[in-house]
Design a protein around this motif. Structure first.
Motif, short mmCIF file in Angstrom:
data_model
loop_
_atom_site.label_atom_id
_atom_site.label_comp_id
_atom_site.label_asym_id
_atom_site.label_seq_id
_atom_site.Cartn_x
_atom_site.Cartn_y
_atom_site.Cartn_z
N ILE A 97 24.84 -36.19 -12.44
CA ILE A 97 23.52 -35.61 -12.72
C ILE A 97 22.45 -36.66 -12.46
N SER A 98 21.42 -36.25 -11.73
CA SER A 98 20.26 -37.12 -11.52
C SER A 98 19.00 -36.32 -11.82
N TYR A 99 17.91 -37.03 -12.03
CA TYR A 99 16.64 -36.39 -12.37
C TYR A 99 15.54 -36.92 -11.47
N MET A 100 14.60 -36.05 -11.12
CA MET A 100 13.50 -36.42 -10.25
C MET A 100 12.19 -35.92 -10.84
N HIS A 101 11.21 -36.79 -10.84
CA HIS A 101 9.85 -36.41 -11.23
C HIS A 101 9.19 -35.85 -9.99
N THR A 102 8.93 -34.53 -10.00
CA THR A 102 8.33 -33.89 -8.83
C THR A 102 7.69 -32.57 -9.22
N SER A 103 6.84 -32.08 -8.39
CA SER A 103 6.24 -30.76 -8.56
C SER A 103 7.21 -29.71 -8.03
N LEU A 104 7.15 -28.52 -8.60
CA LEU A 104 7.98 -27.43 -8.10
C LEU A 104 7.32 -26.72 -6.93
N ASP A 105 6.11 -27.17 -6.57
CA ASP A 105 5.40 -26.57 -5.44
C ASP A 105 6.11 -26.85 -4.12
N THR A 106 6.70 -28.03 -4.01
CA THR A 106 7.46 -28.41 -2.82
C THR A 106 8.73 -29.09 -3.29
N LEU A 107 9.81 -28.34 -3.33
CA LEU A 107 11.08 -28.91 -3.80
C LEU A 107 11.59 -29.93 -2.79
N PRO A 108 12.00 -31.10 -3.26
CA PRO A 108 12.40 -32.19 -2.37
C PRO A 108 13.85 -32.06 -1.87
N PHE A 109 14.15 -30.91 -1.29
CA PHE A 109 15.49 -30.65 -0.77
C PHE A 109 15.36 -30.05 0.63
N GLU A 110 16.37 -30.30 1.44
CA GLU A 110 16.34 -29.78 2.81
C GLU A 110 16.54 -28.27 2.80
N ASP A 111 16.13 -27.64 3.87
CA ASP A 111 16.32 -26.21 4.03
C ASP A 111 17.81 -25.88 3.91
N ALA A 112 18.10 -24.78 3.25
CA ALA A 112 19.47 -24.25 3.13
C ALA A 112 20.48 -25.29 2.64
N SER A 113 20.10 -26.04 1.59
CA SER A 113 20.97 -27.11 1.10
C SER A 113 21.43 -26.92 -0.36
N VAL A 114 20.88 -25.93 -1.06
CA VAL A 114 21.12 -25.78 -2.50
C VAL A 114 21.93 -24.51 -2.76
N ASP A 115 22.94 -24.63 -3.62
CA ASP A 115 23.76 -23.46 -3.98
C ASP A 115 23.10 -22.60 -5.05
N CYS A 116 22.46 -23.24 -6.02
CA CYS A 116 21.85 -22.50 -7.11
C CYS A 116 20.61 -23.23 -7.63
N VAL A 117 19.54 -22.48 -7.84
CA VAL A 117 18.36 -22.98 -8.53
C VAL A 117 18.32 -22.28 -9.87
N LEU A 118 18.27 -23.08 -10.93
CA LEU A 118 18.23 -22.56 -12.30
C LEU A 118 16.88 -22.88 -12.91
N GLY A 119 16.30 -21.94 -13.61
CA GLY A 119 15.05 -22.17 -14.34
C GLY A 119 15.16 -21.55 -15.72
N VAL A 120 15.07 -22.37 -16.75
CA VAL A 120 15.15 -21.89 -18.12
C VAL A 120 13.78 -22.03 -18.77
N MET A 121 13.26 -20.93 -19.27
CA MET A 121 11.93 -20.92 -19.91
C MET A 121 10.88 -21.53 -18.98
N LEU A 122 10.87 -21.07 -17.77
CA LEU A 122 10.07 -21.69 -16.72
C LEU A 122 9.04 -20.76 -16.10
N ILE A 123 9.38 -19.51 -15.94
CA ILE A 123 8.62 -18.60 -15.09
C ILE A 123 7.14 -18.51 -15.46
N GLN A 124 6.83 -18.65 -16.75
CA GLN A 124 5.43 -18.50 -17.18
C GLN A 124 4.54 -19.63 -16.68
N PHE A 125 5.13 -20.72 -16.19
CA PHE A 125 4.34 -21.86 -15.71
C PHE A 125 4.19 -21.88 -14.19
N LEU A 126 4.68 -20.86 -13.51
CA LEU A 126 4.77 -20.89 -12.05
C LEU A 126 3.79 -19.96 -11.35
#
Length: 189
Positions: A97-126
Motif C-alpha cells: 500500500i502506498s499513498y499519494m497527495h494529489t487532486s482527483l481532477d487528474t489521477l496520476p495513473f496511465e490510461d487503462a492501468s487500474v482494475d478498480c477505483v474505490l471511493g468511500v464517502m466521497l461523491i459529495q466532494f466531486l
C-alpha cells in the motif's frame, strides 16, 4: 457555518480546499471513521475482474485502503489532504500500500492501468461528470468504479434523529447519499 461555506466553495474547480488541513483534524476525523465492512470488501472483489491495482480515491487515513492489501497486488490511496496522507502512512504497515497527495481532477495513473477505483464517502466532494471521465480514462477494460456511502443516520433518541435529519436535509441537501452507488463500465479500448 464555516463548513457550510466550504461546501459552497468546494465545487469551484479553480480552487482547492483542504477540509482536514491539520494533523489534529485528520486524527479526529479518523477516530470517527468506522471500519470498512467485510460486505463492501467482498462486493469490490466480486466486481473487480483482476486484482492487480486498486486506487482508493479520497482515501483519508487509509481505513478503506488497508482491507484490500491482502487481495490486490498493489493498493494506492490518493487524497488532497497532506494531513490525511501523512496519517495514513503512519497507520499502514502493509508493504503493498502506498499513498499519494494529489487532486482527483487528474489521477496520476496511465490510461487503462487500474482494475478498480474505490471511493468511500466521497461523491459529495466531486465534480461527478469530470470524475467519471477521469476514472473511465484510468480503468482497464472490465475495470470497475465502486462508490460507497455510509447511509442515513439513525438514533434511538428522537431529538438526535431530528437533528441528524436537519443536517442531512438542510445543510447537506443534495450532497448526502443513502446507499452505495455502483458504476461499472467496460471501456472500448
Amino acid at each position: 457555518n464555516e463548513y457550510k461555506s466550504y461546501l459552497r466553495m468546494s465545487h469551484d474547480p479553480t480552487k482547492k480546499y483542504d477540509l482536514f488541513g491539520t494533523e489534529e483534524a485528520a486524527k479526529k476525523y479518523s477516530s470517527y471513521t468506522p471500519p470498512l465492512s467485510a460486505r463492501v470488501v467482498e462486493h469490490v472483489l466480486r466486481r473487480s475482474t483482476e486484482h492487480v491495482l486498486l486506487v482508493d480515491a479520497g482515501c483519508g487515513s487509509g481505513s478503506s485502503s488497508r482491507p484490500f492489501a491482502k487481495h490486490f497486488k498493489s493498493v494506492v490511496g490518493v487524497d488532497y489532504s497532506d494531513a490525511q496522507i501523512n496519517l495514513a502512512r503512519g497507520l499502514t504497515s502493509e508493504d503493498n500500500i502506498s499513498y499519494m497527495h494529489t487532486s482527483l481532477d487528474t489521477l496520476p495513473f496511465e490510461d487503462a492501468s487500474v482494475d478498480c477505483v474505490l471511493g468511500v464517502m466521497l461523491i459529495q466532494f466531486l465534480d461527478v461528470p469530470h470524475f467519471y471521465k477521469e476514472v473511465d480514462r484510468v480503468l482497464k477494460k472490465g475495470g470497475c468504479l465502486v462508490l460507497h456511502g455510509k447511509g442515513s443516520p439513525s438514533f434511538k433518541d428522537e431529538l438526535l434523529n431530528k437533528r441528524a435529519l436537519y443536517i442531512k436535509n438542510k445543510l447537506f441537501k443534495g450532497l448526502w447519499h443513502d446507499r452505495s452507488h455502483i458504476y461499472r463500465r467496460y471501456t472500448q479500448r
